[in-house]
Enzyme design. Structure first.
Site, PDB file in Angstrom:
ATOM      1  N   HIS A   1       0.960  -0.851   0.566  1.00 24.15           N
ATOM      2  CA  HIS A   1       0.182   0.260  -0.005  1.00 24.15           C
ATOM      3  C   HIS A   1       0.775   1.323   0.194  1.00 24.15           C
ATOM      4  O   HIS A   1       1.776   1.353   0.795  1.00 24.15           O
ATOM      5  CB  HIS A   1      -0.779  -0.126   0.895  1.00 24.15           C
ATOM      6  CG  HIS A   1      -1.946   0.603   1.059  1.00 24.15           C
ATOM      7  ND1 HIS A   1      -2.309   2.526   1.359  1.00 24.15           N
ATOM      8  CD2 HIS A   1      -3.406   0.975   1.130  1.00 24.15           C
ATOM      9  CE1 HIS A   1      -3.104   3.090   1.239  1.00 24.15           C
ATOM     10  NE2 HIS A   1      -3.530   1.941   1.104  1.00 24.15           N
TER      11      HIS A   1
ATOM     12  N   ASP B   1      -8.045  -4.322  -1.096  1.00 23.84           N
ATOM     13  CA  ASP B   1      -8.629  -4.752  -2.360  1.00 23.84           C
ATOM     14  C   ASP B   1      -8.193  -6.406  -2.363  1.00 23.84           C
ATOM     15  O   ASP B   1      -9.054  -7.000  -3.522  1.00 23.84           O
ATOM     16  CB  ASP B   1      -7.456  -4.282  -3.793  1.00 23.84           C
ATOM     17  CG  ASP B   1      -7.944  -2.866  -3.816  1.00 23.84           C
ATOM     18  OD1 ASP B   1      -9.065  -2.335  -3.713  1.00 23.84           O
ATOM     19  OD2 ASP B   1      -6.393  -2.109  -3.935  1.00 23.84           O
TER      20      ASP B   1
END
Length: 374
Positions: A259, A310
Site C-alpha cells: 500500500h 483490495d
C-alpha cells in the site's frame, strides 16, 4: 526554496476533520473512531451520518437520514434511458462516471447555495449511485429493471436491484461491512481529486465525476478487479508458488499486496479476510481464499509486504456472485459518502489548490528559428 515531492508524498495539503490514515502504525480513523471500533458495530448509514456531521447518530437522527436516503433513490428518466441505451460492453465504472455527470444536468443547485442544499445533493448522490451501477448491470444483461424499494438498507437495496430478490441477512451484512470499510480514507487519489475540483467552486457532480475517473485507475480502486484476474490466471492453490516466483522474477506487480501509505498491515484487510473465509466456507469453494492466503504468506516472507483492502475484498465480492467489473463501482458506492463529505468540508473553508512545479525543461532563452530554417 520550494520542496519537490513526487506524488505529493509527505506533503500536507489541507486539514480535515473526517479521517486519518496512520500508515506506520496501520491505523485508520473516521472522525476519531478507529475502523476496528466501527466495522461490524455500526451500519453504513450510521457511517454516512458520521462523515456528514462528525458524530454518530442517535435513533431519531439515523431514522431521519435513512428516510432522506431512501426518498432519493429514483433516477431521472433521462439517466435511466442512458443506462438502457449505453453500450453493453462498456466498463461499468465508465457508465457510472457519465451517469453521475448527467445527474448534474438535472440539478440546478450549485456551490453558491446554502449548506443544507449542498448536503441534500450529497444525500442524493449517496442514494442514487448504487442504483446506477445495478441498473446498468441489469440493462446490459437484458433483464428488466426492478422497481425502487424504500424498505431496504443501502447494502440490501443494491443486492436486491442486482438480482431482483431481497438478499439474505448474511449477504446484506457482508456488503454493509464492506461499505463501512471503504467509506473514507483520507486524502487518497480520488478524494483529493474531488477536493481539487471543488476548490475551483465547480459543482459537486463535477467533483464526483472526476473522483470516479481517478478511482478507475489500477493503482487505486481498480486494483480489486486485478486481484480476481490474478487468481483466475493462477488457477489452483498448487500453482501459486511457481506463479508468484515467476512474477517476482519478471518484476510484475502482485495485485492487492502493499500500500502507498500503510507500512504494516492494512487495518481493513483482517475484517475482509474473515468475511472471505466465512463466505467461501458457506459456498464450499475454498480455492480462492487458499490461493489468497498463500500469496499473502509468500509476499510477507519474501518482500515484507502485507495484503491491502483490495486483496480480500475481491474474494468477498466474488463470493457474493458480483461480476468482477463491478468491484470498482462498488468501491465508488461506498466511497460516495466520503467523497461528498470531503467536498462539503472543502467548501466550508475553501482555498483553491494551486501547487507549484519545478521546471526541468530546456534552458531559458530559446530563440525562434523561422519555420523554413528548422
Amino acid at each position: 526554496m520550494a520542496v519537490v515531492s513526487k506524488g505529493l508524498e509527505g506533503i500536507v495539503a489541507a486539514e480535515t476533520r473526517l479521517g486519518e490514515v496512520k500508515g506506520a502504525e496501520g491505523i485508520l480513523f473516521y472522525c476519531g473512531y478507529d475502523i476496528n471500533e466501527l466495522a461490524g458495530k455500526v451500519s453504513y448509514e450510521e457511517v454516512v451520518y458520521l462523515l456528514f456531521y462528525q458524530k454518530l447518530p442517535n435513533r431519531a437522527e439515523l431514522e431521519k437520514l435513512t428516510t432522506a436516503l431512501r426518498a432519493e433513490r429514483e433516477l431521472p428518466q433521462g439517466v435511466i434511458d442512458y443506462l438502457l441505451a449505453a453500450p453493453k460492453k462498456a466498463k461499468p465504472i465508465d457508465i457510472m462516471r457519465t451517469a453521475v455527470s448527467m445527474l448534474g444536468s438535472y440539478e440546478l443547485n450549485r456551490h453558491d447555495v446554502d449548506v443544507s442544499e449542498n448536503l441534500a445533493t450529497a444525500i442524493r448522490l449517496v442514494s442514487q449511485i448504487g442504483v446506477i451501477a445495478a441498473y446498468f448491470h441489469r440493462a446490459r444483461t437484458g433483464k428488466e429493471l426492478p422497481p425502487i424499494r424504500k424498505d431496504l438498507s443501502e447494502a440490501a437495496h443494491f443486492l436486491y436491484l442486482m438480482t431482483g430478490e431481497v438478499p439474505s441477512k448474511e449477504a446484506e451484512k457482508t456488503l454493509d461491512v464492506a461499505y463501512v470499510l471503504h467509506a473514507e480514507h483520507g486524502f487518497n487519489a480520488s478524494t483529493f481529486t474531488a477536493r481539487v475540483v471543488a476548490s475551483t467552486l465547480s459543482d459537486m457532480y463535477s467533483a464526483i465525476s472526476a473522483a470516479i475517473g481517478a478511482l478507475k485507475g489500477p493503482l487505486h480502486g481498480g486494483a480489486n478487479e486485478g486481484v480476481i484476474h490474478m487468481l483466475e490466471e493462477i488457477g489452483s492453490p498448487d500453482k501459486v508458488d511457481a506463479w508468484v516466483e515467476d512474477a517476482l522474477a519478471q518484476k510484475k506487480k502482485i495485485m492487492g499486496i502493499g500500500h502507498r501509505v500503510y507500512k504494516v498491515l492494512d487495518p481493513r484487510a483482517p475484517h475482509l479476510r474473515e468475511m472471505a473465509i466465512q463466505l467461501t466456507a458457506q459456498l464450499g469453494e475454498a480455492k480462492w481464499i487458499q490461493m489468497s492466503e498463500r500469496i499473502a504468506e509468500i509476499m510477507r516472507e519474501r518482500k515484507g509486504l502485507n495484503a491491502n483492502v483490495d486483496f480480500y475484498s475481491a474474494t468477498v465480492y466474488y463470493s457474493l456472485d458480483i461480476p468482477t467489473d463491478l468491484f470498482t463501482p462498488i468501491f465508488a458506492i461506498a466511497r460516495m459518502s466520503g467523497w461528498t463529505a470531503h467536498v462539503l468540508e472543502q467548501w466550508s473553508e475553501n482555498r483553491l489548490f494551486r501547487p507549484l512545479s519545478e521546471y526541468v525543461g530546456r534552458p531559458y532563452g530559446q530563440k525562434v528559428v523561422p519555420i523554413d530554417e528548422r
